[in-house]
Design an enzyme around this catalytic site. Structure first.
Site, PDB file in Angstrom:
ATOM      1  CG  HIS A  14      -2.143  -0.946   0.967  1.00 23.59           C
ATOM      2  ND1 HIS A  14      -3.376  -0.538   0.536  1.00 23.59           N
ATOM      3  CD2 HIS A  14      -2.220  -2.288   1.101  1.00 23.59           C
ATOM      4  CE1 HIS A  14      -4.173  -1.594   0.446  1.00 23.59           C
ATOM      5  NE2 HIS A  14      -3.493  -2.666   0.776  1.00 23.59           N
ATOM      6  CG  LEU A  31       0.221 -14.415  -6.266  1.00 26.78           C
ATOM      7  CD1 LEU A  31       0.258 -15.927  -6.438  1.00 26.78           C
ATOM      8  CD2 LEU A  31       1.491 -13.940  -5.558  1.00 26.78           C
ATOM      9  CB  SER A  32       0.274  -9.062 -10.554  1.00 23.10           C
ATOM     10  OG  SER A  32       0.678  -8.259  -9.520  1.00 23.10           O
ATOM     11  CB  SER A  33      -4.135 -12.955 -12.243  1.00 27.70           C
ATOM     12  OG  SER A  33      -5.322 -12.404 -11.741  1.00 27.70           O
ATOM     13  CG  ASP A  67      -0.086  -5.320  -8.892  1.00 29.68           C
ATOM     14  OD1 ASP A  67       0.763  -5.245  -7.983  1.00 29.68           O
ATOM     15  OD2 ASP A  67      -1.268  -5.655  -8.705  1.00 29.68           O
ATOM     16  CD  GLU A  84      -5.598  -3.811 -12.701  1.00 25.00           C
ATOM     17  OE1 GLU A  84      -6.261  -3.903 -11.662  1.00 25.00           O
ATOM     18  OE2 GLU A  84      -4.657  -4.575 -12.981  1.00 25.00           O
ATOM     19  CE1 TYR A  93      -4.996  -2.082  -3.008  1.00 24.60           C
ATOM     20  CE2 TYR A  93      -6.118  -0.311  -4.178  1.00 24.60           C
ATOM     21  CZ  TYR A  93      -4.958  -1.020  -3.903  1.00 24.60           C
ATOM     22  OH  TYR A  93      -3.790  -0.656  -4.501  1.00 24.60           O
ATOM     23  CB  ALA A 147      -3.882 -15.120  -5.197  1.00 26.57           C
TER      24      ALA A 147
HETATM   25  P1  ADP Z   1      -4.950 -10.218  -8.842  1.00 28.37           P
HETATM   26  O1  ADP Z   1      -4.439  -9.226  -9.821  1.00 28.37           O
HETATM   27  O2  ADP Z   1      -4.383 -10.050  -7.464  1.00 28.37           O
HETATM   28  O3  ADP Z   1      -4.864 -11.640  -9.305  1.00 28.37           O
HETATM   29  P2  ADP Z   1      -7.454  -8.888  -9.366  1.00 28.37           P
HETATM   30  O4  ADP Z   1      -8.744  -8.890  -8.635  1.00 28.37           O
HETATM   31  O5  ADP Z   1      -6.748  -7.595  -9.583  1.00 28.37           O
HETATM   32  O6  ADP Z   1      -6.510  -9.929  -8.638  1.00 28.37           O
HETATM   33  O7  ADP Z   1      -7.670  -9.514 -10.819  1.00 28.37           O
HETATM   34  C1  ADP Z   1      -8.360 -10.732 -10.996  1.00 28.37           C
HETATM   35  C2  ADP Z   1      -9.203 -10.655 -12.264  1.00 28.37           C
HETATM   36  O8  ADP Z   1      -8.363 -10.843 -13.434  1.00 28.37           O
HETATM   37  C3  ADP Z   1     -10.253 -11.743 -12.360  1.00 28.37           C
HETATM   38  O9  ADP Z   1     -11.438 -11.369 -11.687  1.00 28.37           O
HETATM   39  C4  ADP Z   1     -10.471 -11.836 -13.872  1.00 28.37           C
HETATM   40  O10 ADP Z   1     -11.309 -10.810 -14.328  1.00 28.37           O
HETATM   41  C5  ADP Z   1      -9.074 -11.592 -14.417  1.00 28.37           C
HETATM   42  N1  ADP Z   1      -8.383 -12.882 -14.621  1.00 28.37           N
HETATM   43  C6  ADP Z   1      -7.292 -13.327 -13.976  1.00 28.37           C
HETATM   44  N2  ADP Z   1      -6.925 -14.562 -14.424  1.00 28.37           N
HETATM   45  C7  ADP Z   1      -7.810 -14.902 -15.383  1.00 28.37           C
HETATM   46  C8  ADP Z   1      -7.997 -16.056 -16.226  1.00 28.37           C
HETATM   47  N3  ADP Z   1      -7.176 -17.105 -16.164  1.00 28.37           N
HETATM   48  N4  ADP Z   1      -9.036 -16.040 -17.097  1.00 28.37           N
HETATM   49  C9  ADP Z   1      -9.869 -14.993 -17.152  1.00 28.37           C
HETATM   50  N5  ADP Z   1      -9.762 -13.886 -16.410  1.00 28.37           N
HETATM   51  C10 ADP Z   1      -8.757 -13.830 -15.525  1.00 28.37           C
HETATM   52 MG    MG Z   2      -4.750  -7.138  -9.760  1.00 28.62          MG
END
Ligand code: ADP
Ligand code: MG
Length: 354
Positions: free
Chosen positions: A30, A117-119, A164, A152, A213, A115
């Site tokens: 943060h 981990l910046s998905s 991220d 975002e 957040y 999680a």
């Molecule tokens: P983080 O970045 O910590 O993982 P976020 O809430 O910022 O968490 O982002 C998660 C979002 O990214 C999910 O709700 C989805 O919209 C998208 N996302 C992540 N991985 C996938 C995936 N494998 N397929 C489709 N959407 C995904």
């Molecule tokens: Mg994220």
């Protein structure tokens, strides 16, 4: 593999494909929207993407997580749907002149979503890079990270900082990215080979868009307004004492920003000089500050980090936005297997990520 998956879902071969790693933040939580330092590092897990160009303005999105193909259009607003990130990115790629049509996108991932981990950054940064590489429009990794952040912030409505996106765009495996989020100056620091930055998921899931957040960000806005500066992580002792008439909660948030920035600076120096004992103790202090001053941890995760240290980690802390997600622990390679099994035995809902 991602090309074959794309072919299965869309019936033709993609124009381009690639892999983007996720990242774990070692310390500096943060601080990234408060003008402070962060220290993320890439992890081996990530998101594979394949893109096929279309001739119309449709955007079709297929994730291996879901059976159905989501169909949208350039110009669509966010629908609170998992495909929003992709729709927003293709829209942005068109605005930036990287694309001039819609696209078909296939997604395969071994990165747990939501999680910390910046998905989301792996998706947006990875997709923007592929769109750039499809054409001849030059765009730096730094610019891509900035544009991904606006997706975002503006399209999804998550008021996240730049960490991220910068980490995902710039940090190579095995190195940590010491990033000043105010100036965007950065340097890479080698992670010593004798330690492992172990990531364990608590088994508790959260979504950043949930709102808590946002509340922390608004609390920091109160401090920014009072001090007349955006980089509140760098407030002086005098400025901190000038907050004494604000509610105690706000003063605590300020103390976290102030102390976390300084801890992150010390941690970068400790990592550079291979002082893992010091590095670990700064991680543990960071967790305590998130628990007591910023109040973004949960009792289960507090216990997880305590046990991680009890079983021999140099230090451990929750990582990511908070209220769930992962812990990162700095563990000596020689005890890693035994440490892992002891921690997981105590926490049956938790699982080892990498
Ligand atoms: P983080 O970045 O910590 O993982 P976020 O809430 O910022 O968490 O982002 C998660 C979002 O990214 C999910 O709700 C989805 O919209 C998208 N996302 C992540 N991985 C996938 C995936 N494998 N397929 C489709 N959407 C995904
Ligand atoms: Mg994220």
């Amino acid at each position: 593999m991602i090309s074959a998956f794309f072919g299965d879902r869309f019936g033709y071969s993609p124009n381009i494909s690639g892999f983007t790693p996720g990242r774990v933040n070692l310390i500096g939580e943060h601080t990234d929207y408060n003008g402070g330092l962060v220290l993320p590092a890439a992890i081996p897990l990530g998101i594979s993407l394949a893109v096929g160009l279309r001739e119309d303005d449709q955007i079709r999105v297929s994730s291996a997580l879901y059976e159905h193909i989501y169909v949208g259009r350039i110009g669509d607003k966010a629908q609170s749907h998992w495909a929003d990130y992709v729709i927003g990115t293709i829209h942005k790629a068109n605005n930036l002149g990287l694309l001039s049509t819609g696209a078909d996108i296939a997604i395969q991932s071994d990165l747990p979503s939501g999680a910390g981990l910046s998905s989301s950054a792996a998706l947006t940064v990875g997709l923007l890079k592929l769109c750039r590489d499809l054409g001849s429009h030059p765009m730096s990794e730094l610019e891509i990270a900035k544009q991904a952040q606006t997706i975002e912030n503006e399209f999804i409505g998550v008021p996240c900082g730049i960490m991220d996106q910068m980490a995902v765009a710039l940090s190579p495996p095995g190195q940590a990215l010491s990033l000043d989020t105010f100036t965007l100056d950065f340097k890479l620091i080698e992670i010593p080979g004798n330690v492992h930055m172990a990531v364990i998921h608590s088994g508790i899931y959260r979504q950043l868009s949930e709102g808590r957040y946002k509340v922390r960000k608004e609390e920091c806005d109160i401090i920014k307004k009072r001090l007349g500066r955006q980089d509140i992580c760098r407030m002086t002792d005098t400025e901190y004492s000038n907050l004494s008439d604000l509610p105690a909660t706000i003063q605590n948030r300020a103390r976290h920003c102030w102390s976390e920035h300084r801890r992150t600076k010390s941690a970068s120096l400790a990592l550079k000089s291979n002082d893992m004992k010091l590095f670990g103790s700064l991680m543990t202090e960071s967790h305590q500050s998130m628990r007591d001053d910023f109040e973004i941890t949960l009792p289960e995760i507090d216990k997880l980090t305590e046990d991680a240290v009890k079983f021999g980690a140099y230090g451990a802390r929750m990582t990511g936005g908070g209220f769930g997600g992962c812990m990162v622990a700095c563990v000596d390679e020689t005890i890693l297997d035994e440490w892992k099994s002891r921690v997981l035995k105590q926490h049956p809902n938790a699982f080892y990520v990498c």
